[in-house]
Design a protein around this motif. Structure first.
Motif, PDB file in Angstrom:
ATOM      1  N   LYS A 169     -17.688 -33.964 -67.662  1.00  8.66           N
ATOM      2  CA  LYS A 169     -17.637 -32.495 -67.633  1.00  8.66           C
ATOM      3  C   LYS A 169     -17.477 -31.990 -66.200  1.00  8.66           C
ATOM      4  O   LYS A 169     -18.056 -32.585 -65.278  1.00  8.66           O
TER       5      LYS A 169
ATOM      6  N   SER B 163     -28.349 -39.925 -65.383  1.00  9.29           N
ATOM      7  CA  SER B 163     -28.338 -40.602 -64.075  1.00  9.29           C
ATOM      8  C   SER B 163     -29.744 -40.874 -63.557  1.00  9.29           C
ATOM      9  O   SER B 163     -29.998 -41.931 -62.971  1.00  9.29           O
TER      10      SER B 163
ATOM     11  N   THR C 152     -23.463 -37.749 -62.924  1.00 11.49           N
ATOM     12  CA  THR C 152     -23.534 -37.731 -61.461  1.00 11.49           C
ATOM     13  C   THR C 152     -23.473 -39.111 -60.813  1.00 11.49           C
ATOM     14  O   THR C 152     -22.800 -39.283 -59.794  1.00 11.49           O
TER      15      THR C 152
ATOM     16  N   ARG D  51     -21.447 -32.575 -59.360  1.00  9.12           N
ATOM     17  CA  ARG D  51     -20.475 -31.748 -60.071  1.00  9.12           C
ATOM     18  C   ARG D  51     -19.913 -30.668 -59.158  1.00  9.12           C
ATOM     19  O   ARG D  51     -20.655 -30.036 -58.418  1.00  9.12           O
TER      20      ARG D  51
END
Ligand SMILES: *Cc1c(COP(=O)(O)O)cnc(C)c1O
Length: 253
Positions: free
Chosen positions: A50, A224, A242, A248
C-alpha cells in the motif's frame, strides 16, 4: 506506463534494496519459526505494498514474490490492473487487509484472493452479494476467502469484532458456501498492548474458534514490528510493509 523500464535490470538500486529487505525479513521469519519449533513454510509472507507504486510490485514479482497485501480502494484495483498488464504471464495474488466500506465490496471482490478485515454482519452480506456478482460475471473463479478481524480492546479506529461476536459472523459466512469461504481470524494488535500479551490472547481465541469451525485454521497476525511474537503464537500469515518497502511515502493528493 513506464513500469517495465523502471523495474528492469538487476542493478536497479530499488530492486537491490527490496531484495536485501526480503532476505532479512525471511531470516526473521525463519528464526522466529525455529524458536517456536515450527517450520518457516508454515508462515506465509504477505508483502504489503500500500502507498507504493505498481513498479515496486513488478520488482517484487521479478524477485519471486507472488503474494501481496493492499489496504485501500481504489488504489488497490488500479495497481493490480497495472501489474497484471505488465506481467500478464505471471499469476500473483493480492489480499485486502484494510478496513472496507460496504460500498467498496463490489470492487474489492473483483481482485482480492482473501479479505482479512471483515468485521460486521453487514460487511459479510455485502461481500456475499459482491462475490456472487463477480463469480457470475466471470470476474473471479473461486469463492472469496474471508478472515474475521478480531478486536481485543474494542477500539473502533482499528476495527475488528470482539471475540463474543465472532461466531455470529462466522455462521453468516458459512451460510454463503457458493460465494464465501471461512478462512480464519486476523488481528491488528491494539496500540499500547504488549505484542506477546495480545498474540497470546489471540491464540486462545483462535483455538476456541477452530474447535467450532475446524476449517478456519488461518491466523493472520504479525506486521513489521511484532512478527516474532505473532509467529511464536501460531500466526500462519504475517503482513509486512515497512520492513520490506521502507517508510510509507507521504502522498500529496
Ligand atoms: C499497513 C498494514 C500492515 C503492514 O504494517 P507494517 O508495520 O508496515 O509492516 C499490516 N496489516 C495491515 C492491516 C496494514 O494496514
Amino acid at each position: 506506463m513506464t513500469v517495465r523500464s523502471a523495474a528492469e535490470g538487476a542493478d536497479d538500486p530499488r530492486t537491490q534494496d527490496l531484495k536485501n529487505a526480503l532476505v532479512r525479513t525471511r531470516e526473521r521469519i525463519a528464526a522466529a519459526a525455529e524458536a517456536a519449533g515450527r517450520e518457516a513454510d508454515e508462515v506465509e509472507l504477505l508483502v504489503v505494498t500500500k502507498y507504493f507504486p505498481a513498479d515496486d510490485v513488478v520488482r517484487l514479482i521479478d524477485l519471486g514474490e507472488r503474494e501481496f497485501g493492499e489496504s485501500r480502494e481504489p488504489e488497490a484495483s488500479r495497481k493490480v490492473a497495472a501489474v497484471r498488464a505488465e506481467r500478464s504471464d505471471i499469476s500473483f495474488t493480492t489480499d485486502m487487509i484494510g478496513s472496507v466500506q460496504r460500498k467498496k465490496a463490489g470492487s474489492v471482490a473483483r481482485w482480492a484472493r482473501r479479505v482479512h478485515s471483515v468485521d460486521s454482519l453487514k460487511l459479510v452480506e455485502a461481500f456475499d452479494g459482491a462475490a456472487t456478482r463477480a463469480l457470475d460475471a466471470g470476474e473471479r473463479s473461486t469463492a472469496l476467502d474471508v478472515l474475521l478481524q478480531v478486536s481485543l480492546d474494542g477500539d473502533p479506529g482499528r476495527g475488528g469484532l470482539p471475540a463474543v461476536e465472532l461466531a455470529a459472523a462466522a455462521d453468516r459466512v458459512l451460510a454463503c458456501p457458493s460465494s464465501l469461504r471461512l478462512d480464519g481470524l486476523m488481528l491488528i494488535a491494539p496500540l499500547g498492548m504488549e505484542p506477546d500479551a495480545a498474540m497470546s490472547r489471540l491464540a486462545h481465541i483462535h483455538s476456541d474458534f477452530v474447535r467450532r469451525y475446524p476449517g478456519a485454521v488461518e491466523l493472520s497476525a504479525g506486521m513489521s514490528g511484532d512478527m516474532e511474537s505473532a509467529i511464536a503464537h501460531g500466526s500462519t500469515c504475517v503482513r509486512v510493509g515497512t520492513a520490506i518497502m521502507g517508510p510509507r511515502p507521504i502522498l500529496s493528493l
